[in-house]
Motif scaffolding. Structure first.
Motif, PDB file in Angstrom:
ATOM      1  N   PRO A  47      -1.957  -1.836   6.520  1.00  0.00           N
ATOM      2  CA  PRO A  47      -1.890  -3.220   6.991  1.00  0.00           C
ATOM      3  C   PRO A  47      -0.920  -3.343   8.167  1.00  0.00           C
ATOM      4  O   PRO A  47       0.045  -2.607   8.278  1.00  0.00           O
ATOM      5  N   ALA A  48      -1.207  -4.273   9.057  1.00  0.00           N
ATOM      6  CA  ALA A  48      -0.354  -4.490  10.221  1.00  0.00           C
ATOM      7  C   ALA A  48       0.843  -5.362   9.828  1.00  0.00           C
ATOM      8  O   ALA A  48       0.722  -6.284   9.022  1.00  0.00           O
ATOM      9  N   CYS A  49       1.967  -5.046  10.412  1.00  0.00           N
ATOM     10  CA  CYS A  49       3.160  -5.865  10.205  1.00  0.00           C
ATOM     11  C   CYS A  49       3.006  -7.180  10.949  1.00  0.00           C
ATOM     12  O   CYS A  49       2.354  -7.247  11.987  1.00  0.00           O
ATOM     13  N   HIS A  50       3.609  -8.229  10.422  1.00  0.00           N
ATOM     14  CA  HIS A  50       3.557  -9.539  11.065  1.00  0.00           C
ATOM     15  C   HIS A  50       4.849 -10.280  10.765  1.00  0.00           C
ATOM     16  O   HIS A  50       5.616  -9.900   9.880  1.00  0.00           O
ATOM     17  N   PRO A  74      -3.639  -2.994  -1.757  1.00  0.00           N
ATOM     18  CA  PRO A  74      -4.983  -2.430  -1.577  1.00  0.00           C
ATOM     19  C   PRO A  74      -4.955  -1.130  -0.761  1.00  0.00           C
ATOM     20  O   PRO A  74      -5.680  -0.174  -1.061  1.00  0.00           O
ATOM     21  N   TRP A  75      -4.098  -1.086   0.249  1.00  0.00           N
ATOM     22  CA  TRP A  75      -3.986   0.131   1.057  1.00  0.00           C
ATOM     23  C   TRP A  75      -3.431   1.276   0.211  1.00  0.00           C
ATOM     24  O   TRP A  75      -3.970   2.380   0.230  1.00  0.00           O
ATOM     25  N   LEU A  76      -2.336   1.028  -0.526  1.00  0.00           N
ATOM     26  CA  LEU A  76      -1.752   2.082  -1.357  1.00  0.00           C
ATOM     27  C   LEU A  76      -2.745   2.598  -2.384  1.00  0.00           C
ATOM     28  O   LEU A  76      -2.846   3.806  -2.621  1.00  0.00           O
ATOM     29  N   GLU A  77      -3.477   1.712  -3.004  1.00  0.00           N
ATOM     30  CA  GLU A  77      -4.452   2.105  -4.021  1.00  0.00           C
ATOM     31  C   GLU A  77      -5.614   2.893  -3.424  1.00  0.00           C
ATOM     32  O   GLU A  77      -6.275   3.649  -4.130  1.00  0.00           O
TER      33      GLU A  77
END
Length: 95
Positions: free
Chosen positions: A91-94, A77-80
């Protein structure tokens, strides 16, 4: 300051040499200039590839050390959204 150059001999098959001469004539340039340009472009491409590969290795090593990651479903979703009017935060890494 003038750049220093050193000569280098390159063996080409007759067909490649003829094609290079024809391209040079069409562009009103020398075959030498075209060959130099092509070699410079290849060097730059290979250096970019090496830098990319090194960054991939470093990212993987960091993941192995920390376990931090982002899933494909979280990333898409972020890339798009990039370069749109509704860009999302990354998005945050986890773990």
């Amino acid at each position: 300051m003038t750049a220093t150059t050193v000569p280098m001999s390159i063996r080409l098959d007759p067909s490649a040499r003829q094609k290079l001469k024809e391209i040079a004539a069409r562009q009103k340039r020398t075959a030498h200039a075209l060959a130099t340009e092509a070699i410079t472009a290849l060097i730059e491409q290979k250096e970019r590839e090496h830098a990319f590969n090194q960054s991939c290795i470093a990212s993987y090593n960091q993941y192995k050390e920390t376990g931090l990651h982002v899933t494909h479903e979280e990333l898409m979703p972020w890339l798009e959204s990039l370069f749109t009017d509704n860009e999302l935060p990354p998005p945050a890494c986890h773990a």
